[in-house]
Design an enzyme around this catalytic site. Structure first.
Site, PDB file in Angstrom:
ATOM      1  N   ALA A 128       0.620  -1.281  -0.065  1.00  0.00           N
ATOM      2  CA  ALA A 128       0.002   0.001   0.019  1.00  0.00           C
ATOM      3  C   ALA A 128       0.791   1.348  -0.020  1.00  0.00           C
ATOM      4  O   ALA A 128       0.475   2.074  -0.671  1.00  0.00           O
ATOM      5  CB  ALA A 128      -0.795  -0.176   1.199  1.00  0.00           C
ATOM      6  N   GLU A 130       3.576   2.137  -1.258  1.00  0.00           N
ATOM      7  CA  GLU A 130       4.834   2.217  -1.902  1.00  0.00           C
ATOM      8  C   GLU A 130       4.121   2.995  -3.217  1.00  0.00           C
ATOM      9  O   GLU A 130       4.011   2.598  -4.430  1.00  0.00           O
ATOM     10  CB  GLU A 130       5.146   1.018  -2.644  1.00  0.00           C
ATOM     11  CG  GLU A 130       5.946   0.165  -1.311  1.00  0.00           C
ATOM     12  CD  GLU A 130       6.353  -1.133  -1.490  1.00  0.00           C
ATOM     13  OE1 GLU A 130       6.372  -1.777  -2.779  1.00  0.00           O
ATOM     14  OE2 GLU A 130       6.771  -1.847  -0.526  1.00  0.00           O
ATOM     15  N   ARG A 182       1.196  -1.270   4.721  1.00  0.00           N
ATOM     16  CA  ARG A 182       1.688  -2.196   3.921  1.00  0.00           C
ATOM     17  C   ARG A 182       0.868  -3.125   3.183  1.00  0.00           C
ATOM     18  O   ARG A 182       0.750  -3.620   2.273  1.00  0.00           O
ATOM     19  CB  ARG A 182       3.036  -2.821   4.344  1.00  0.00           C
ATOM     20  CG  ARG A 182       3.627  -4.085   3.676  1.00  0.00           C
ATOM     21  CD  ARG A 182       4.678  -4.618   4.407  1.00  0.00           C
ATOM     22  NE  ARG A 182       5.401  -5.767   3.578  1.00  0.00           N
ATOM     23  CZ  ARG A 182       6.489  -5.961   3.064  1.00  0.00           C
ATOM     24  NH1 ARG A 182       7.160  -5.016   2.566  1.00  0.00           N
ATOM     25  NH2 ARG A 182       6.849  -7.103   2.575  1.00  0.00           N
ATOM     26  N   ASN A 199       2.378 -10.049  -0.985  1.00  0.00           N
ATOM     27  CA  ASN A 199       3.532 -10.402  -1.502  1.00  0.00           C
ATOM     28  C   ASN A 199       4.222 -11.511  -0.788  1.00  0.00           C
ATOM     29  O   ASN A 199       5.312 -11.982  -0.759  1.00  0.00           O
ATOM     30  CB  ASN A 199       4.557  -9.453  -1.945  1.00  0.00           C
ATOM     31  CG  ASN A 199       5.464  -9.923  -2.795  1.00  0.00           C
ATOM     32  OD1 ASN A 199       4.858 -10.459  -3.681  1.00  0.00           O
ATOM     33  ND2 ASN A 199       6.529  -9.237  -2.994  1.00  0.00           N
ATOM     34  N   ARG A 200       3.327 -12.183   0.274  1.00  0.00           N
ATOM     35  CA  ARG A 200       3.744 -13.570   0.943  1.00  0.00           C
ATOM     36  C   ARG A 200       2.561 -14.378   0.690  1.00  0.00           C
ATOM     37  O   ARG A 200       2.745 -15.651   1.154  1.00  0.00           O
ATOM     38  CB  ARG A 200       3.909 -13.138   2.477  1.00  0.00           C
ATOM     39  CG  ARG A 200       5.024 -12.233   2.752  1.00  0.00           C
ATOM     40  CD  ARG A 200       6.677 -12.805   2.204  1.00  0.00           C
ATOM     41  NE  ARG A 200       7.554 -11.757   2.799  1.00  0.00           N
ATOM     42  CZ  ARG A 200       7.810 -10.643   2.153  1.00  0.00           C
ATOM     43  NH1 ARG A 200       7.429 -10.648   0.829  1.00  0.00           N
ATOM     44  NH2 ARG A 200       8.554  -9.974   2.423  1.00  0.00           N
ATOM     45  N   TYR A 254      11.479   0.534  -2.077  1.00  0.00           N
ATOM     46  CA  TYR A 254      12.409   1.401  -2.952  1.00  0.00           C
ATOM     47  C   TYR A 254      13.864   0.614  -2.541  1.00  0.00           C
ATOM     48  O   TYR A 254      13.952  -0.166  -1.858  1.00  0.00           O
ATOM     49  CB  TYR A 254      12.585   2.753  -2.246  1.00  0.00           C
ATOM     50  CG  TYR A 254      13.032   2.850  -0.740  1.00  0.00           C
ATOM     51  CD1 TYR A 254      11.932   2.781   0.153  1.00  0.00           C
ATOM     52  CD2 TYR A 254      14.269   3.015  -0.237  1.00  0.00           C
ATOM     53  CE1 TYR A 254      12.488   2.879   1.494  1.00  0.00           C
ATOM     54  CE2 TYR A 254      14.690   2.919   0.902  1.00  0.00           C
ATOM     55  CZ  TYR A 254      13.654   2.803   2.200  1.00  0.00           C
ATOM     56  OH  TYR A 254      14.151   3.118   3.316  1.00  0.00           O
ATOM     57  N   GLU A 327      12.613  -2.792  -7.569  1.00  0.00           N
ATOM     58  CA  GLU A 327      12.452  -2.196  -6.318  1.00  0.00           C
ATOM     59  C   GLU A 327      12.703  -0.849  -7.234  1.00  0.00           C
ATOM     60  O   GLU A 327      13.985  -0.496  -7.425  1.00  0.00           O
ATOM     61  CB  GLU A 327      13.168  -2.358  -5.292  1.00  0.00           C
ATOM     62  CG  GLU A 327      12.923  -3.588  -4.431  1.00  0.00           C
ATOM     63  CD  GLU A 327      12.050  -3.651  -3.341  1.00  0.00           C
ATOM     64  OE1 GLU A 327      11.432  -2.634  -3.482  1.00  0.00           O
ATOM     65  OE2 GLU A 327      11.504  -4.404  -2.970  1.00  0.00           O
TER      66      GLU A 327
HETATM   67  O1  0X9 Z   1       9.563  -7.907   0.594  1.00  0.00           O
HETATM   68  C1  0X9 Z   1       9.072  -7.912  -0.558  1.00  0.00           C
HETATM   69  O2  0X9 Z   1       8.051  -8.150  -0.545  1.00  0.00           O
HETATM   70  C2  0X9 Z   1       9.728  -6.904  -1.626  1.00  0.00           C
HETATM   71  N1  0X9 Z   1      10.392  -5.813  -0.943  1.00  0.00           N
HETATM   72  S1  0X9 Z   1       9.698  -4.605  -0.282  1.00  0.00           S
HETATM   73  O3  0X9 Z   1      10.565  -3.830   0.444  1.00  0.00           O
HETATM   74  N2  0X9 Z   1       9.050  -3.636  -1.220  1.00  0.00           N
HETATM   75  O4  0X9 Z   1       8.683  -5.238   0.566  1.00  0.00           O
HETATM   76  C3  0X9 Z   1      10.577  -7.920  -2.411  1.00  0.00           C
HETATM   77  C4  0X9 Z   1      10.198  -9.089  -2.920  1.00  0.00           C
HETATM   78  C5  0X9 Z   1      11.125  -9.977  -3.698  1.00  0.00           C
HETATM   79  N3  0X9 Z   1      10.627 -11.002  -4.067  1.00  0.00           N
HETATM   80  C6  0X9 Z   1      10.498 -12.304  -3.451  1.00  0.00           C
HETATM   81  N4  0X9 Z   1      11.117 -12.237  -2.465  1.00  0.00           N
HETATM   82  N5  0X9 Z   1       9.758 -13.375  -4.104  1.00  0.00           N
HETATM   83 ZN    ZN Z   2       6.848  -3.951  -1.461  1.00  0.00          ZN
END
Ligand code: 0X9
Ligand code: ZN
Length: 365
Positions: A128, A130, A182, A199-200, A254, A327
């Protein structure tokens, strides 16, 4: 800084902002107690931003002038209105697409630009806070439709599917309540803490390193793979275009890094050499704009291990070799609006190179 250090920070429930393994640094937001603990743990510890709220409130001076979309970070409603304008102005080249709906029922909107067979899918704002990524996705749309003389040929050779605000609920929340939010805004049963780190929440590697089972954590992976409406909608959509998906890109901020799978392990994937060739070429193109060097490599090696990410799933589940996480360059989540054209034009050059290289070498899937 190594993986153990990042894992230590996660254990302390520290909000990790950005890292570079090559240069050996981590930036994170901590409270005063954690600060004391870290000071004794790491001799190189230093405070970069003493007061985060003050940094958020800092606003560069702007000369008054007519409304220009890229002069400010825009809300969900403003981006949506702008997308409508673009669709109306370009009925032949641009069509709307609804990837799905968020937990709170917002549309996850995208645009489908062009008519080529191979698809380049780009989504922004999975996290969120970013905001620079939202404007970057819009910048790419604007370049392809309005400003780049090569736009028509890029639209002829590819179909570009661009989703500026993937995590729309979180984005709204970061605009009206908590600037550094986030995750998404989905409640968690048995906990008063809200939100899944989208993203997890993808399937490949779900539950592994750099993700948390604690709903209060900023890297909470969700109850199960694809348990968030947002990620579930996207994976279904990607399945529906299987075979045409030439490239998948997840834009974050970033740090200035261009990364490939894997994120869940430091082992390199079987297609790494191909990925590396693309990353080298795209970061060269980015460099040519303003002389900015993006670091590149597999994300677990370049930044840290984090499992359940979108890039790993696009590669491992949807078979997209050109699956990347970028990033965007910057030094905080609250850059000034004057950064919008800088990041926009640099990353656009990277995407243009991705498409042009593909055409020249006629790379097949
Ligand atoms: O941690 C993340 O999800 C990403 N960085 S952030 O600081 N924007 O949160 C990077 C993700 C990279 N991709 C994977 N780890 N699969
Ligand atoms: Zn991110």
């Amino acid at each position: 800084m190594n993986d153990t250090d990042v894992e230590t920070l996660y254990q302390m429930n520290v909000d990790v902002w950005a890292t570079s393994r090559k240069d050996g640094w981590v930036e994170a937001m901590v409270d005063s107690n954690t600060r004391k603990a870290l000071e004794s743990l790491y001799p190189s510890f230093r405070v970069a931003v003493p007061n985060v709220q003050e940094a958020i409130d800092q606003k560069e001076e702007r000369k008054p002038g007519p409304y220009a979309f890229f002069d400010e970070f825009r809300t969900y409603a403003e981006v949506s209105a702008w997308l409508n304008e673009q669709l109306e102005a370009h009925p032949n080249e641009a069509k709307p697409v609804l990837i799905g709906r968020t937990y709170q029922g917002r549309d996850i909107r995208g645009v489908v630009l062009g008519s080529g067979t191979p698809i380049i899918y780009i989504h922004c704002t999975i996290h969120a806070r970013e905001w620079i990524t939202t404007s970057t996705c819009c910048w790419i749309i604007d370049s392809l439709l309005n400003t780049d003389p090569d736009g028509p040929s890029l639209l002829n050779d590819f179909t570009w599917i661009i989703v500026p605000i993937f995590n729309a609920d979180g984005y709204e929340y970061s605009h009206n309540t908590q600037r550094l939010w986030r995750k998404n805004r989905q409640p968690n049963s048995g906990s008063s803490c809200i939100g899944t780190d989208l993203n997890r929440n993808y399937r490949l590697g779900f539950g592994g390193g750099g993700s948390s089972g604690d709903p209060c954590s900023d890297i909470y992976r969700g109850a199960s793979a694809y348990s968030s409406p947002e990620v579930n909608a996207e994976q279904a959509y990607l399945s529906s275009i299987y075979g045409r998906l030439f490239s998948y890109v997840d834009i974050h901020s970033y740090g200035g890094q261009f990364m490939s799978p894997w994120g869940y392990t430091t082992q390199l994937p079987p297609d790494y050499n191909q990925m590396l060739t693309v990353m080298r070429s795209c970061t060269d193109a980015i460099y040519d704009v303003n002389g900015r060097s993006y670091d590149y490599g597999s994300s677990a090696v370049v930044i840290y291990i984090a499992a359940g990410g979108s890039d790993d799933d696009a590669y491992g589940t949807h078979d997209v070799i050109r699956s990347f996480t970028i990033e965007a360059w910057g030094s905080s989540f609250t850059p000034q609006p004057s950064t919008i054209p800088v990041v926009g034009s640099e990353l656009y050059a990277g995407f243009k190179r991705l498409a042009q290289d593909a055409k020249e070498h006629l790379i097949s899937k």
